[in-house]
Design a protein around this motif. Structure first.
Motif, PDB file in Angstrom:
ATOM      1  N   ILE A  97      49.226  39.575  52.671  1.00 54.67           N
ATOM      2  CA  ILE A  97      48.616  38.742  52.035  1.00 54.67           C
ATOM      3  C   ILE A  97      48.540  39.241  50.509  1.00 54.67           C
ATOM      4  O   ILE A  97      48.754  38.554  49.454  1.00 54.67           O
ATOM      5  CB  ILE A  97      47.100  38.485  52.524  1.00 54.67           C
ATOM      6  CG1 ILE A  97      47.401  37.805  53.856  1.00 54.67           C
ATOM      7  CG2 ILE A  97      46.485  37.662  51.670  1.00 54.67           C
ATOM      8  CD1 ILE A  97      46.334  37.684  54.938  1.00 54.67           C
ATOM      9  N   GLU A  98      48.181  40.479  50.396  1.00 58.11           N
ATOM     10  CA  GLU A  98      47.881  41.211  49.284  1.00 58.11           C
ATOM     11  C   GLU A  98      49.424  41.597  48.441  1.00 58.11           C
ATOM     12  O   GLU A  98      49.201  42.183  47.213  1.00 58.11           O
ATOM     13  CB  GLU A  98      46.835  42.295  49.221  1.00 58.11           C
ATOM     14  CG  GLU A  98      45.708  41.837  49.690  1.00 58.11           C
ATOM     15  CD  GLU A  98      44.834  43.236  49.902  1.00 58.11           C
ATOM     16  OE1 GLU A  98      45.078  44.405  49.858  1.00 58.11           O
ATOM     17  OE2 GLU A  98      43.660  43.070  50.210  1.00 58.11           O
TER      18      GLU A  98
ATOM     19  N   GLY B 177      40.570  40.440  61.665  1.00 61.74           N
ATOM     20  CA  GLY B 177      41.356  40.753  60.696  1.00 61.74           C
ATOM     21  C   GLY B 177      42.082  39.321  60.357  1.00 61.74           C
ATOM     22  O   GLY B 177      41.827  38.444  61.225  1.00 61.74           O
ATOM     23  N   PRO B 178      42.661  39.337  59.292  1.00 63.99           N
ATOM     24  CA  PRO B 178      43.212  37.785  58.699  1.00 63.99           C
ATOM     25  C   PRO B 178      44.413  37.507  59.631  1.00 63.99           C
ATOM     26  O   PRO B 178      45.133  38.438  60.221  1.00 63.99           O
ATOM     27  CB  PRO B 178      43.679  38.104  57.341  1.00 63.99           C
ATOM     28  CG  PRO B 178      43.857  39.444  57.198  1.00 63.99           C
ATOM     29  CD  PRO B 178      42.975  40.108  58.189  1.00 63.99           C
ATOM     30  N   VAL B 179      44.701  36.223  60.215  1.00 61.88           N
ATOM     31  CA  VAL B 179      45.695  35.663  60.605  1.00 61.88           C
ATOM     32  C   VAL B 179      46.375  34.568  59.452  1.00 61.88           C
ATOM     33  O   VAL B 179      45.516  33.881  58.993  1.00 61.88           O
ATOM     34  CB  VAL B 179      45.519  35.107  61.923  1.00 61.88           C
ATOM     35  CG1 VAL B 179      46.694  34.613  62.692  1.00 61.88           C
ATOM     36  CG2 VAL B 179      44.951  36.057  62.927  1.00 61.88           C
ATOM     37  N   THR B 180      47.434  34.440  59.645  1.00 61.01           N
ATOM     38  CA  THR B 180      48.195  33.498  58.697  1.00 61.01           C
ATOM     39  C   THR B 180      49.416  32.473  59.545  1.00 61.01           C
ATOM     40  O   THR B 180      49.761  33.210  60.703  1.00 61.01           O
ATOM     41  CB  THR B 180      49.119  34.155  57.599  1.00 61.01           C
ATOM     42  OG1 THR B 180      50.261  34.874  58.189  1.00 61.01           O
ATOM     43  CG2 THR B 180      48.111  35.377  56.907  1.00 61.01           C
TER      44      THR B 180
ATOM     45  N   THR C  57      49.055  42.568  58.031  1.00 61.73           N
ATOM     46  CA  THR C  57      48.738  41.338  57.624  1.00 61.73           C
ATOM     47  C   THR C  57      48.047  41.116  56.207  1.00 61.73           C
ATOM     48  O   THR C  57      48.555  40.514  55.390  1.00 61.73           O
ATOM     49  CB  THR C  57      48.118  40.284  58.759  1.00 61.73           C
ATOM     50  OG1 THR C  57      48.566  40.044  59.909  1.00 61.73           O
ATOM     51  CG2 THR C  57      47.863  38.784  57.892  1.00 61.73           C
ATOM     52  N   ARG C  58      47.140  42.047  56.457  1.00 64.49           N
ATOM     53  CA  ARG C  58      46.368  42.203  54.776  1.00 64.49           C
ATOM     54  C   ARG C  58      47.151  42.606  53.946  1.00 64.49           C
ATOM     55  O   ARG C  58      47.178  41.923  52.645  1.00 64.49           O
ATOM     56  CB  ARG C  58      45.275  42.982  55.181  1.00 64.49           C
ATOM     57  CG  ARG C  58      44.183  42.854  53.968  1.00 64.49           C
ATOM     58  CD  ARG C  58      42.845  43.430  54.173  1.00 64.49           C
ATOM     59  NE  ARG C  58      42.029  43.142  55.250  1.00 64.49           N
ATOM     60  CZ  ARG C  58      41.362  42.062  55.156  1.00 64.49           C
ATOM     61  NH1 ARG C  58      41.389  41.154  54.202  1.00 64.49           N
ATOM     62  NH2 ARG C  58      40.806  41.617  56.369  1.00 64.49           N
TER      63      ARG C  58
ATOM     64  N   ILE D 258      45.727  31.029  55.454  1.00 70.42           N
ATOM     65  CA  ILE D 258      45.045  32.211  55.748  1.00 70.42           C
ATOM     66  C   ILE D 258      43.881  32.016  56.590  1.00 70.42           C
ATOM     67  O   ILE D 258      42.919  31.051  56.003  1.00 70.42           O
ATOM     68  CB  ILE D 258      44.875  33.163  54.652  1.00 70.42           C
ATOM     69  CG1 ILE D 258      46.078  33.414  53.722  1.00 70.42           C
ATOM     70  CG2 ILE D 258      44.119  34.173  55.029  1.00 70.42           C
ATOM     71  CD1 ILE D 258      45.824  33.971  52.585  1.00 70.42           C
ATOM     72  N   GLN D 259      43.517  32.607  57.712  1.00 66.12           N
ATOM     73  CA  GLN D 259      42.302  32.420  58.436  1.00 66.12           C
ATOM     74  C   GLN D 259      41.610  33.818  58.574  1.00 66.12           C
ATOM     75  O   GLN D 259      42.396  34.852  59.284  1.00 66.12           O
ATOM     76  CB  GLN D 259      42.461  31.888  59.676  1.00 66.12           C
ATOM     77  CG  GLN D 259      42.931  30.209  59.615  1.00 66.12           C
ATOM     78  CD  GLN D 259      43.108  29.780  61.234  1.00 66.12           C
ATOM     79  OE1 GLN D 259      42.531  29.679  61.868  1.00 66.12           O
ATOM     80  NE2 GLN D 259      44.136  29.094  61.171  1.00 66.12           N
ATOM     81  N   GLU D 260      40.537  33.966  58.267  1.00 62.17           N
ATOM     82  CA  GLU D 260      39.624  35.269  58.559  1.00 62.17           C
ATOM     83  C   GLU D 260      39.085  35.326  59.936  1.00 62.17           C
ATOM     84  O   GLU D 260      38.521  34.405  60.351  1.00 62.17           O
ATOM     85  CB  GLU D 260      38.560  35.737  57.662  1.00 62.17           C
ATOM     86  CG  GLU D 260      39.057  35.865  56.152  1.00 62.17           C
ATOM     87  CD  GLU D 260      39.669  37.372  56.184  1.00 62.17           C
ATOM     88  OE1 GLU D 260      39.550  37.926  56.961  1.00 62.17           O
ATOM     89  OE2 GLU D 260      40.539  37.458  54.860  1.00 62.17           O
ATOM     90  N   LYS D 261      39.877  36.419  60.741  1.00 64.16           N
ATOM     91  CA  LYS D 261      39.040  36.473  62.263  1.00 64.16           C
ATOM     92  C   LYS D 261      38.472  37.751  62.438  1.00 64.16           C
ATOM     93  O   LYS D 261      38.516  38.584  61.291  1.00 64.16           O
ATOM     94  CB  LYS D 261      40.511  36.573  62.968  1.00 64.16           C
ATOM     95  CG  LYS D 261      41.289  35.049  63.100  1.00 64.16           C
ATOM     96  CD  LYS D 261      40.625  33.767  63.666  1.00 64.16           C
ATOM     97  CE  LYS D 261      41.430  32.489  63.498  1.00 64.16           C
ATOM     98  NZ  LYS D 261      40.913  31.329  64.335  1.00 64.16           N
TER      99      LYS D 261
END
Length: 298
Positions: free
Chosen positions: A116-117, A52-55, A112-113, A46-49
């Motif tokens: 992740i969640e 928003g996040p990108v995986t 994406t969030r 996971i990368q926070e951009k």
């Protein structure tokens, strides 16, 4: 393969949607393997951009969809606008519209969030656009194991892994106070909250991905979705496929002034207020939203 016959008539569209459906299910399989921690492609990473996040799931699924579509349609007559390639190629600078006659607009992982969640409310979204308007669309909700698809002028259908497509239609609820809004758990600023507090429809339910929101509306579990841009806005790939899924099911999806959405314009941001509804009191909803926002902005 595809040919425009005029007056919203197309040759070869059924074959194109069949390919998109197959690719959609394949993309859903990749996402579910990451979602369950069973992927043999490595960690989620996971990368926070800024947006928003990108995986790794976003990137791998994006490449899978591109590879599959490009192998079948090529790149001479077909362009490809995807969330991940746009970020990489544009580097934050607005790009000119793609020049090909047919444009595939792709979101490999919308929500994406939520992915992740682990809310389960994420989607694969694939739309084919001609002259800035969607003509074929696929939205897959992997955790519901449902695929929604639509062709311009032919209605919206939902199918499971076993196939058996079933037509879906929006609700016929007409009293605006009885309509139910589907909203995000996040992406809500003070301006949007003010709008929600002052609209006559008070029923709300929380759903992540835009594709999942629109699926909720065509399944008649909700009636309205509103996007109000602030510091950022939804992008072409967030909206193109869900729009056609909704409108072919009998709903409406417009800007606040009632004008249609357009895609592949260079700026991928869909700025302003977008309203999606079951169509029964769409104009009334737009007018009331205008009044509320004008009070806030005055």
């Amino acid at each position: 393969m595809l040919k425009y016959l005029g007056k919203d008539q197309f040759e070869g569209l059924e074959e194109a949607i069949a390919i998109a459906k197959s690719v959609g299910w394949g993309a859903a399989d990749i996402l579910r393997s990451y979602y369950r921690g069973e992927s043999d492609r490595g960690e989620l990473n996971i990368q926070e951009k800024k947006e928003g996040p990108v995986t790794a799931a976003d990137i791998v699924t994006n490449q899978y969809i591109l590879d599959q579509l490009e192998a079948r349609f090529g790149t001479q007559d077909f362009g490809y606008l995807t969330e991940e390639t746009y970020k990489f190629e544009s580097k934050g600078v607005m790009s000119p519209p793609l020049s090909q006659e047919w444009i595939w607009i792709i979101d490999p992982l919308d929500g994406t969030r939520d992915f992740i969640e682990q809310t389960g409310e994420y989607a694969v979204q694939i739309a084919l656009v001609h002259q800035n308007r969607p003509i074929a669309a696929v939205v897959v909700w992997p955790e519901a194991e449902k695929l929604y698809y639509a062709l311009k002028g032919s209605g919206t259908f939902v199918e499971t892994r076993q196939g058996n497509p079933t037509p879906v239609k929006v609700s016929q609820r007409q009293n605006i106070a009885d309509l139910s809004l589907v909203v995000s758990r996040t992406h809500r600023d003070e301006r949007f909250n003010y709008l929600l507090q002052n609209l006559p429809c008070k029923n709300q339910q929380y759903v992540g991905s835009v594709g999942c929101k629109i699926a909720t509306i065509v399944e008649q579990k909700a009636d309205i979705y509103i996007s109000l841009s602030g510091k950022s806005a939804p992008k072409d790939w967030d909206i193109a496929a869900p729009e056609l899924i909704l409108t072919e099911a009998g709903g409406k999806f417009t800007y606040l002034d009632g004008s249609p959405l357009n895609y592949n314009r260079g700026d991928v941001n869909q700025w302003g207020c977008l309203i999606a509804s079951n169509g029964q009191c769409h104009e009334q909803l737009c007018n009331q939203t205008k009044q509320i926002l004008s009070q806030l902005d005055s």
